[in-house]
Design an enzyme around this catalytic site. Structure first.
Site, short mmCIF file in Angstrom:
data_model
loop_
_atom_site.label_atom_id
_atom_site.label_comp_id
_atom_site.label_asym_id
_atom_site.label_seq_id
_atom_site.Cartn_x
_atom_site.Cartn_y
_atom_site.Cartn_z
N VAL A 1 0.85 -1.18 0.00
CA VAL A 1 0.00 0.00 0.00
C VAL A 1 0.88 1.23 0.00
O VAL A 1 1.99 1.23 0.53
CB VAL A 1 -0.94 0.03 1.23
CG1 VAL A 1 -2.00 -1.04 1.12
CG2 VAL A 1 -0.16 -0.12 2.52
N SER A 2 0.40 2.28 -0.62
CA SER A 2 1.10 3.55 -0.64
C SER A 2 0.17 4.59 -0.06
O SER A 2 -0.91 4.81 -0.57
CB SER A 2 1.48 3.92 -2.09
OG SER A 2 2.13 5.17 -2.12
N THR A 3 0.57 5.22 1.03
CA THR A 3 -0.33 6.11 1.75
C THR A 3 -0.77 7.29 0.90
O THR A 3 -1.85 7.82 1.09
CB THR A 3 0.35 6.65 3.02
OG1 THR A 3 1.60 7.29 2.67
CG2 THR A 3 0.64 5.52 3.98
#
Length: 226
Positions: free
Chosen positions: A17-19
């Site tokens: 995941v990439s914030t």
């Protein structure tokens, strides 16, 4: 390499995941988990460990959680599974290195993908990432020229950022992987934060960041397990 459903029913899940992009991607942590769990249950498979969760940029090759996931899968003769093929990487050489490893791998959205298909898709993903990067830079430059604020304005609103939820899920997953280790240490008659800390270091275990254990990190680990 990719394989058909009959070759393995034991899986280790890896999520990235990439914030800063999770909300726009349409495939956040919860959606990835649902996709993998649906696929695994559909073939009567088994997720043999808590998931490995990477909070990274897709452009980076250095992914400690992926390395741990691959090692876990290799030790247990399991298959590494991801929800979506292009979540693995935006770099062709990275995908090629993964395919050259001895760990089997599968994507829930394309379980029958072969080597050629995976390399083609990774090349397309890399090209798309390059286009997105160029458009983003152009857009930011235009906003800056007009004197407008930069960054994701929505995440500036309290409670909107997904980062705390992601970090908590990652910490809980790491704690669950350490549960059998802690239980084994306690079964040997060792208890207490400092004593457990000493045993973890003596037995060669490290934290999720690859550091030695300290009483503070052990205390947090025990709190999560309890």
């Amino acid at each position: 390499m990719a394989q058909d459903a009959s070759q393995s029913s034991r899986f280790v899940a890896y999520y990235r995941v990439s914030t800063d992009k999770q909300g726009r991607s349409g495939l956040g942590l919860e959606a990835q988990q649902k996709a993998v769990e649906t696929y695994v249950s559909g073939i009567d498979g088994d997720l043999i460990a808590p998931p490995y969760i990477e909070v990274e940029s897709g452009k980076k090759k250095d992914r400690p959680e992926l390395i741990r996931a691959l090692a876990h899968a290799k030790r247990n003769k399991a298959t590494l599974i991801v929800a979506k093929l292009d979540r693995l990487a935006r770099n062709v050489s990275f995908v090629s290195a993964l395919l050259d490893s001895s760990v089997d791998f599968r994507a829930a959205d394309m379980p029958s993908a072969n080597r050629f298909m995976i390399q083609i898709m990774s090349a397309v993903a890399e090209y798309e990432a390059q286009l997105i990067s160029e458009r983003t830079k152009a857009g930011l430059a235009a906003r800056k020229a007009r004197g407008l604020p930069l960054g994701n304005v929505a995440n500036l609103i309290p409670g909107n950022s997904p980062a705390p939820r992601i970090n908590k899920a990652k910490a809980n997953a790491m704690a669950e992987r350490m549960r059998p280790v802690v239980e084994a240490i306690r079964a040997d008659g060792v208890d207490g934060v400092r004593a457990i800390c000493g045993q973890l270091n003596e037995r060669g275990y490290v934290t999720d960041r690859g550091n030695h254990w300290h009483p503070t990190s052990v205390s947090r680990l025990l709190q999560r397990l309890e």
